[in-house]
Motif scaffolding. Structure first.
Motif, PDB file in Angstrom:
ATOM      1  N   LEU A 100      28.784   0.082 -41.497  1.00 48.19           N
ATOM      2  CA  LEU A 100      28.144  -0.983 -40.748  1.00 48.19           C
ATOM      3  C   LEU A 100      28.435  -2.339 -41.367  1.00 48.19           C
ATOM      4  O   LEU A 100      28.721  -2.449 -42.553  1.00 48.19           O
ATOM      5  N   SER A 101      28.367  -3.367 -40.533  1.00 45.18           N
ATOM      6  CA  SER A 101      28.509  -4.744 -40.985  1.00 45.18           C
ATOM      7  C   SER A 101      29.775  -4.926 -41.827  1.00 45.18           C
ATOM      8  O   SER A 101      30.878  -4.698 -41.345  1.00 45.18           O
ATOM      9  N   ALA A 102      29.613  -5.324 -43.097  1.00 51.84           N
ATOM     10  CA  ALA A 102      30.770  -5.512 -43.973  1.00 51.84           C
ATOM     11  C   ALA A 102      31.559  -4.219 -44.146  1.00 51.84           C
ATOM     12  O   ALA A 102      32.774  -4.241 -44.353  1.00 51.84           O
ATOM     13  N   GLY A 103      30.885  -3.076 -44.043  1.00 45.95           N
ATOM     14  CA  GLY A 103      31.570  -1.787 -44.139  1.00 45.95           C
ATOM     15  C   GLY A 103      32.525  -1.572 -42.983  1.00 45.95           C
ATOM     16  O   GLY A 103      33.605  -0.982 -43.143  1.00 45.95           O
ATOM     17  N   ALA A 104      32.154  -2.052 -41.787  1.00 44.71           N
ATOM     18  CA  ALA A 104      33.047  -1.956 -40.630  1.00 44.71           C
ATOM     19  C   ALA A 104      34.280  -2.825 -40.843  1.00 44.71           C
ATOM     20  O   ALA A 104      35.410  -2.421 -40.522  1.00 44.71           O
ATOM     21  N   TYR A 105      34.076  -4.020 -41.379  1.00 48.99           N
ATOM     22  CA  TYR A 105      35.198  -4.925 -41.643  1.00 48.99           C
ATOM     23  C   TYR A 105      36.170  -4.322 -42.648  1.00 48.99           C
ATOM     24  O   TYR A 105      37.394  -4.387 -42.469  1.00 48.99           O
ATOM     25  N   ILE A 106      35.626  -3.707 -43.702  1.00 47.67           N
ATOM     26  CA  ILE A 106      36.485  -3.065 -44.706  1.00 47.67           C
ATOM     27  C   ILE A 106      37.259  -1.911 -44.076  1.00 47.67           C
ATOM     28  O   ILE A 106      38.460  -1.746 -44.315  1.00 47.67           O
ATOM     29  N   SER A 107      36.601  -1.118 -43.249  1.00 42.92           N
ATOM     30  CA  SER A 107      37.261   0.025 -42.604  1.00 42.92           C
ATOM     31  C   SER A 107      38.384  -0.441 -41.690  1.00 42.92           C
ATOM     32  O   SER A 107      39.460   0.162 -41.647  1.00 42.92           O
ATOM     33  N   LEU A 108      38.135  -1.533 -40.951  1.00 43.21           N
ATOM     34  CA  LEU A 108      39.167  -2.066 -40.054  1.00 43.21           C
ATOM     35  C   LEU A 108      40.371  -2.590 -40.828  1.00 43.21           C
ATOM     36  O   LEU A 108      41.471  -2.693 -40.272  1.00 43.21           O
ATOM     37  N   SER A 109      40.184  -2.920 -42.089  1.00 44.03           N
ATOM     38  CA  SER A 109      41.287  -3.432 -42.907  1.00 44.03           C
ATOM     39  C   SER A 109      42.175  -2.323 -43.447  1.00 44.03           C
ATOM     40  O   SER A 109      43.246  -2.598 -43.989  1.00 44.03           O
ATOM     41  N   ALA A 110      41.731  -1.057 -43.323  1.00 46.53           N
ATOM     42  CA  ALA A 110      42.553   0.077 -43.761  1.00 46.53           C
ATOM     43  C   ALA A 110      43.628   0.374 -42.711  1.00 46.53           C
ATOM     44  O   ALA A 110      43.502   0.006 -41.541  1.00 46.53           O
ATOM     45  N   ASP A 111      44.674   1.072 -43.138  1.00 42.28           N
ATOM     46  CA  ASP A 111      45.772   1.394 -42.213  1.00 42.28           C
ATOM     47  C   ASP A 111      45.322   2.381 -41.139  1.00 42.28           C
ATOM     48  O   ASP A 111      45.743   2.278 -39.985  1.00 42.28           O
ATOM     49  N   GLU A 112      44.489   3.333 -41.509  1.00 35.98           N
ATOM     50  CA  GLU A 112      43.997   4.327 -40.564  1.00 35.98           C
ATOM     51  C   GLU A 112      42.507   4.563 -40.795  1.00 35.98           C
ATOM     52  O   GLU A 112      42.001   4.340 -41.899  1.00 35.98           O
ATOM     53  N   ILE A 113      41.825   5.015 -39.737  1.00 41.23           N
ATOM     54  CA  ILE A 113      40.398   5.308 -39.828  1.00 41.23           C
ATOM     55  C   ILE A 113      40.141   6.714 -39.286  1.00 41.23           C
ATOM     56  O   ILE A 113      40.630   7.065 -38.202  1.00 41.23           O
ATOM     57  N   TYR A 114      39.385   7.502 -40.014  1.00 43.03           N
ATOM     58  CA  TYR A 114      38.928   8.821 -39.569  1.00 43.03           C
ATOM     59  C   TYR A 114      37.419   8.863 -39.774  1.00 43.03           C
ATOM     60  O   TYR A 114      36.887   8.277 -40.719  1.00 43.03           O
ATOM     61  N   MET A 115      36.727   9.573 -38.878  1.00 45.45           N
ATOM     62  CA  MET A 115      35.274   9.628 -38.929  1.00 45.45           C
ATOM     63  C   MET A 115      34.780  11.055 -38.790  1.00 45.45           C
ATOM     64  O   MET A 115      35.409  11.871 -38.104  1.00 45.45           O
ATOM     65  N   VAL A 116      33.657  11.333 -39.444  1.00 44.88           N
ATOM     66  CA  VAL A 116      33.005  12.624 -39.224  1.00 44.88           C
ATOM     67  C   VAL A 116      32.240  12.528 -37.904  1.00 44.88           C
ATOM     68  O   VAL A 116      31.951  11.428 -37.416  1.00 44.88           O
ATOM     69  N   PRO A 117      31.888  13.655 -37.270  1.00 46.77           N
ATOM     70  CA  PRO A 117      31.256  13.618 -35.944  1.00 46.77           C
ATOM     71  C   PRO A 117      29.983  12.776 -35.877  1.00 46.77           C
ATOM     72  O   PRO A 117      29.691  12.158 -34.847  1.00 46.77           O
ATOM     73  N   SER A 118      29.202  12.728 -36.941  1.00 47.97           N
ATOM     74  CA  SER A 118      27.926  11.998 -36.915  1.00 47.97           C
ATOM     75  C   SER A 118      28.054  10.556 -37.385  1.00 47.97           C
ATOM     76  O   SER A 118      27.048   9.839 -37.481  1.00 47.97           O
ATOM     77  N   ALA A 119      29.249  10.094 -37.666  1.00 46.80           N
ATOM     78  CA  ALA A 119      29.447   8.760 -38.242  1.00 46.80           C
ATOM     79  C   ALA A 119      29.279   7.660 -37.199  1.00 46.80           C
ATOM     80  O   ALA A 119      29.448   7.873 -35.996  1.00 46.80           O
ATOM     81  N   THR A 120      28.938   6.461 -37.683  1.00 48.12           N
ATOM     82  CA  THR A 120      28.845   5.266 -36.845  1.00 48.12           C
ATOM     83  C   THR A 120      29.589   4.117 -37.532  1.00 48.12           C
ATOM     84  O   THR A 120      29.685   4.072 -38.755  1.00 48.12           O
ATOM     85  N   MET A 121      30.064   3.178 -36.702  1.00 50.46           N
ATOM     86  CA  MET A 121      30.799   2.034 -37.253  1.00 50.46           C
ATOM     87  C   MET A 121      30.569   0.826 -36.357  1.00 50.46           C
ATOM     88  O   MET A 121      30.721   0.920 -35.136  1.00 50.46           O
TER      89      MET A 121
END
Length: 439
Positions: A100-121
């Protein structure tokens, strides 16, 4: 002969097998697994910088960041995003629970994103240190940063902006106008913000083709964990407040005791956390020490200027140690306010007196009630007659009981040789009046 040939053949086969094994080992991929947990702040940025430096030094093929954070400081998130963008190593954000918040920004800065079924972003509105909506300038910067983070990895920027802007209308994702966008794992995959949904690390490594790789974990060291805790935006004002209260209570304590130790320890922890987190250098600590020395000198060489310079140096060192001057201002206001209230409470309610200054200020007094007199009181002369030895103009000398006494008239002139009577005695001041000649 055959025996020698068999030995030679065995040695050759052993050598070939050794080289073959070395080739397999050399081709083995190296993967680093790094956690991004709890609040995003400067301490986390320092830890991730160390992790990426370690991975680059080992010539790693991939770095997987396991993200589980509610967000945090924008400036720290910006530093982390730059670290990921500048790294030559492929990076993957593995959202295990929330980004969430800054965590979403950091995730978007990665080359790829994978999530577990219960995850939120998502849900990345920028707020200031008081919990209110940030200024329009800060919001504009943040929207641009979110958009850039999405675009640099080929993602539609409208969704990144919707995470930070309530004016963007995306009802199909439950983010109609007035609401921030927060992706579920399924929604993120549908929007192209996730490369896939995985049940756990094993499936993630399998999809990435590194299930047989040399997977190395990098965990935060105790000093790094401590530094992250000490630089937390909530902890900083608490440390400064404890330091202020400790110093105030020490002023009312004899000698140097527990309150002073607690106050100094709080300040040491403040600077330690910021130094280990890489937020500041030793120059801030040096400036603080100089300020304390100047304030102490002011106690012995009063004048005001040295003390003012010392106080300015102490405050300046605190601002120099932090990367957020607004938050430091708020923290100092909280600490000073609480310290003043404690001071008033000790003086007005508990009747305490500052014992710190007793060694530097003379408090002893010689009082009449205790038997001390500055001059002898000649009450024994009251009503006694004598003769003026000199002209009294209005002061002079008189002979009283065969004793020369300094006297003063009530204002009139009395000539030498005249008879006088003492009418008033005030300490060493003896007042006389002329006795009229009866003849």
């Amino acid at each position: 002969m055959w025996r020698y040939l068999s030995v030679l053949l065995f040695g050759l086969l052993f050598t070939m097998s050794s080289f073959g094994g070395a080739t397999v080992s050399a081709n083995e991929k190296i993967v680093y697994h790094v956690p991004i947990e709890e609040t995003v702040e400067k301490g986390l940025s320092a830890f991730l910088e160390r992790a990426l430096t370690t991975a680059e030094a080992a010539d790693a093929d991939l770095v997987v960041f396991e993200v589980n954070t509610p967000g945090g400081a924008v400036d720290a998130a910006g530093e982390i995003a730059k670290l990921l963008a500048d790294s030559p190593i492929k990076t993957v954000a593995y959202v295990n629970n929330r980004a969430l918040s800054a965590g979403a920004y950091i995730s978007l800065s990665a080359d790829e994103i994978y999530m577990v079924p219960s995850a939120t972003m998502g849900s990345a509105a920028v707020i200031d240190s008081t919990g209110n909506a940030a200024s329009k300038k800060a919001q504009s910067y943040w929207l641009a940063a979110m958009k850039t983070a999405a675009e640099q990895n080929g993602r539609d920027p409208i969704y990144a902006q919707a995470m930070a802007d309530v004016d963007i209308d995306l009802p199909e994702y439950g983010a109609e106008k007035g609401k921030l966008l927060t992706f579920t794992a399924e929604q993120a995959k549908k929007a192209g913000y996730s490369e896939g949904t995985v049940s756990g690390k094993a499936e993630l490594y399998s999809i990435l083709g590194v299930e047989d790789a040399d997977i190395r974990s990098i965990e935060e060291s105790f000093p790094e964990k401590l530094a992250r805790f000490l630089t937390n935006p909530i902890v900083v004002p608490i440390l400064l407040t404890i330091a202020g209260i400790g110093i105030v209570m020490e002023l009312f304590s004899p000698g140097f005791g527990i309150p002073g130790v607690i106050g100094i320890t709080s300040l040491v922890l403040f600077f330690y956390g910021h130094l280990v987190a890489g937020i500041t250098g030793y120059e801030s600590l040096a400036l603080f020490i100089i300020g304390v020395i100047l304030v102490l000198i002011e106690f012995f060489i009063p004048g005001g200027i040295i003390g003012l310079l010392g106080f300015t140096a102490i405050v300046g060192s605190l601002f120099l140690a932090t990367g957020d001057p607004v938050h430091m201002t708020i923290s100092l206001l909280i600490a000073v306010t609480v310290s003043i209230l404690v001071f008033i409470l000790l003086v007005k309610v508990f009747g305490k007196q500052m014992k710190f200054f007793r060694k530097m200020i003379l408090t002893d007094a010689t009082k009449t009630e205790q038997g001390y007199v500055s001059n002898p009181n000649r009450l024994d002369l009251l009503g006694v007659e004598g003769k003026a030895l000199t002209d009294l103009r209005p002061s002079g000398t008189a002979l009283v009981k065969e004793e020369r006494v300094d006297v003063v008239t009530e204002g009139s002139f009395i000539s030498k040789g005249s008879s006088i009577i003492i009418v008033k005695v005030e300490g060493s001041r003896v007042v006389v009046r002329e006795i009229p000649d009866s003849n």
